[in-house]
Design a protein around this motif. Sequence first.
Motif, mmCIF file in Angstrom:
data_model
loop_
_atom_site.group_PDB
_atom_site.id
_atom_site.type_symbol
_atom_site.label_atom_id
_atom_site.label_comp_id
_atom_site.label_asym_id
_atom_site.label_seq_id
_atom_site.Cartn_x
_atom_site.Cartn_y
_atom_site.Cartn_z
ATOM 1 N N UNK A 170 0.852 -1.199 0.000
ATOM 2 C CA UNK A 170 0.000 0.000 0.000
ATOM 3 C C UNK A 170 0.886 1.248 0.000
ATOM 4 N N UNK A 171 1.480 1.570 -1.149
ATOM 5 C CA UNK A 171 2.502 2.619 -1.221
ATOM 6 C C UNK A 171 1.939 4.013 -0.966
ATOM 7 N N UNK A 172 0.771 4.316 -1.515
ATOM 8 C CA UNK A 172 0.199 5.645 -1.329
ATOM 9 C C UNK A 172 -0.104 5.883 0.142
ATOM 10 N N UNK A 173 -0.639 4.867 0.816
ATOM 11 C CA UNK A 173 -0.955 5.000 2.227
ATOM 12 C C UNK A 173 0.308 5.148 3.076
ATOM 13 N N UNK A 174 1.379 4.423 2.710
ATOM 14 C CA UNK A 174 2.605 4.446 3.500
ATOM 15 C C UNK A 174 3.480 5.655 3.198
ATOM 16 N N UNK A 175 3.602 6.009 1.911
ATOM 17 C CA UNK A 175 4.593 7.019 1.508
ATOM 18 C C UNK A 175 3.989 8.219 0.798
ATOM 19 N N UNK A 176 2.687 8.200 0.560
ATOM 20 C CA UNK A 176 2.037 9.352 -0.050
ATOM 21 C C UNK A 176 2.281 9.505 -1.530
ATOM 22 N N UNK A 179 3.873 3.961 -6.475
ATOM 23 C CA UNK A 179 5.182 3.343 -6.745
ATOM 24 C C UNK A 179 5.546 3.481 -8.208
ATOM 25 N N UNK A 180 6.847 3.458 -8.483
ATOM 26 C CA UNK A 180 7.335 3.529 -9.852
ATOM 27 C C UNK A 180 7.780 2.156 -10.338
ATOM 28 N N UNK A 181 7.431 1.846 -11.566
ATOM 29 C CA UNK A 181 8.004 0.710 -12.270
ATOM 30 C C UNK A 181 9.034 1.225 -13.255
ATOM 31 N N UNK A 182 9.716 0.294 -13.950
ATOM 32 C CA UNK A 182 10.710 0.739 -14.922
ATOM 33 C C UNK A 182 10.635 -0.076 -16.199
ATOM 34 N N UNK A 203 7.941 -7.993 -2.874
ATOM 35 C CA UNK A 203 9.379 -7.950 -2.596
ATOM 36 C C UNK A 203 10.033 -6.656 -3.083
ATOM 37 N N UNK A 204 9.421 -5.961 -4.030
ATOM 38 C CA UNK A 204 9.981 -4.714 -4.564
ATOM 39 C C UNK A 204 9.710 -3.527 -3.644
ATOM 40 N N UNK A 205 8.700 -3.634 -2.793
ATOM 41 C CA UNK A 205 8.365 -2.519 -1.922
ATOM 42 C C UNK A 205 7.717 -1.383 -2.694
ATOM 43 N N UNK A 206 8.101 -0.139 -2.361
ATOM 44 C CA UNK A 206 7.516 1.059 -2.971
ATOM 45 C C UNK A 206 8.627 1.915 -3.571
ATOM 46 N N UNK A 207 9.092 1.593 -4.782
ATOM 47 C CA UNK A 207 10.232 2.315 -5.357
ATOM 48 C C UNK A 207 9.888 3.750 -5.736
ATOM 49 N N UNK A 208 10.872 4.634 -5.522
ATOM 50 C CA UNK A 208 10.745 6.025 -5.945
ATOM 51 C C UNK A 208 11.707 6.351 -7.079
ATOM 52 N N UNK A 236 11.066 2.909 -0.524
ATOM 53 C CA UNK A 236 10.966 3.665 0.709
ATOM 54 C C UNK A 236 11.413 2.830 1.890
ATOM 55 N N UNK A 237 12.155 3.447 2.813
ATOM 56 C CA UNK A 237 12.656 2.751 3.992
ATOM 57 C C UNK A 237 12.296 3.478 5.261
ATOM 58 N N UNK A 238 12.797 2.979 6.371
ATOM 59 C CA UNK A 238 12.471 3.506 7.687
ATOM 60 C C UNK A 238 12.991 4.926 7.881
ATOM 61 N N UNK A 239 14.172 5.224 7.306
ATOM 62 C CA UNK A 239 14.785 6.539 7.498
ATOM 63 C C UNK A 239 15.017 7.269 6.183
ATOM 64 N N UNK A 240 14.294 6.885 5.140
ATOM 65 C CA UNK A 240 14.473 7.491 3.825
ATOM 66 C C UNK A 240 14.576 6.403 2.777
ATOM 67 N N UNK A 241 14.777 6.777 1.503
ATOM 68 C CA UNK A 241 14.885 5.775 0.439
ATOM 69 C C UNK A 241 16.075 4.842 0.673
ATOM 70 N N UNK A 242 15.842 3.545 0.557
ATOM 71 C CA UNK A 242 16.897 2.547 0.611
ATOM 72 C C UNK A 242 17.409 2.283 -0.804
ATOM 73 N N UNK A 243 18.489 1.494 -0.915
ATOM 74 C CA UNK A 243 18.963 1.047 -2.229
ATOM 75 C C UNK A 243 19.080 -0.472 -2.219
#
Length: 252
Positions: A170-176, A179-182, A203-208, A236-243
């Motif tokens: 639920x990316x919109x609910x979690x990160x506003x 999500x992006x695909x490529x 497994x991809x989470x919510x990519x920005x 999106x991660x706990x303290x900002x975007x992860x890689x």
Amino acid sequence: MKPDAERAASDRRGSARAALAAAGLWIALVAGASAGDRALIDFIGYSDDARYFAFEEFGIQDGSGFAYSSVYVVDLATDSWVLGSPVKVQAEDEAEPLWQVRAEAIEQARGFIDDFGLHTPVEIAALTGDGVAAGDGKSLEFGTPPIVGRAVSDSYGLRLSTFETTAATACVEYFGAAPLGFELTLSQGTDRLVHRDASLPRSRGCPSDYRIYAVLMPFGAATLSNAVAIISVYPGGFEGPDRRFLAVPLGF
């Protein structure tokens, strides 16, 4: 206080609390924008027939500060993880060092390495290191690595573009934000689409964002038949975007 006045006062207090909460969330997001968990990658190798490819993704988890290591084994013919992959190991506290967690992950993945014969070294045809300042990571020009004394042969171009899509999370609910695909295109005179996301797996989470990181080939290969593009993905991660990393087959 009259009921209407009480309600008005309650509404003002509620609005103030909401504004403070929003401000706190904004401050946390801004402060953590560069504090995410930036995983690194190690290339394990190809199988003898070059159908399977393995890599390790490792780092220090944001929030907890715990070391982790994940070993992925990819079936390049089906563009999917083999059953039982990835092998994931995470430290139980901050005192457990990263090298120890990595060694444990490789040991746990030893069965995959031996069963699939993942012993052929990787040759790096192109690499955009984390210290490279130029470019946006959306394109990469490269050729086939040369034999000693010869120039690079062939000429290829990779192009990456992103677009909004849907995800199991639920990316919109979690990160506003959606999500992006490529989409990834390989060119050599003409363009060939090698990957385009549909709805993203959990497994991809919510990519920005996404960036092209590397192009790999089996040691001694002369063509892209078994080449792999390594793509950095930023969920999106706990303290900002992860890689994190994805392996995309270019030849199958």
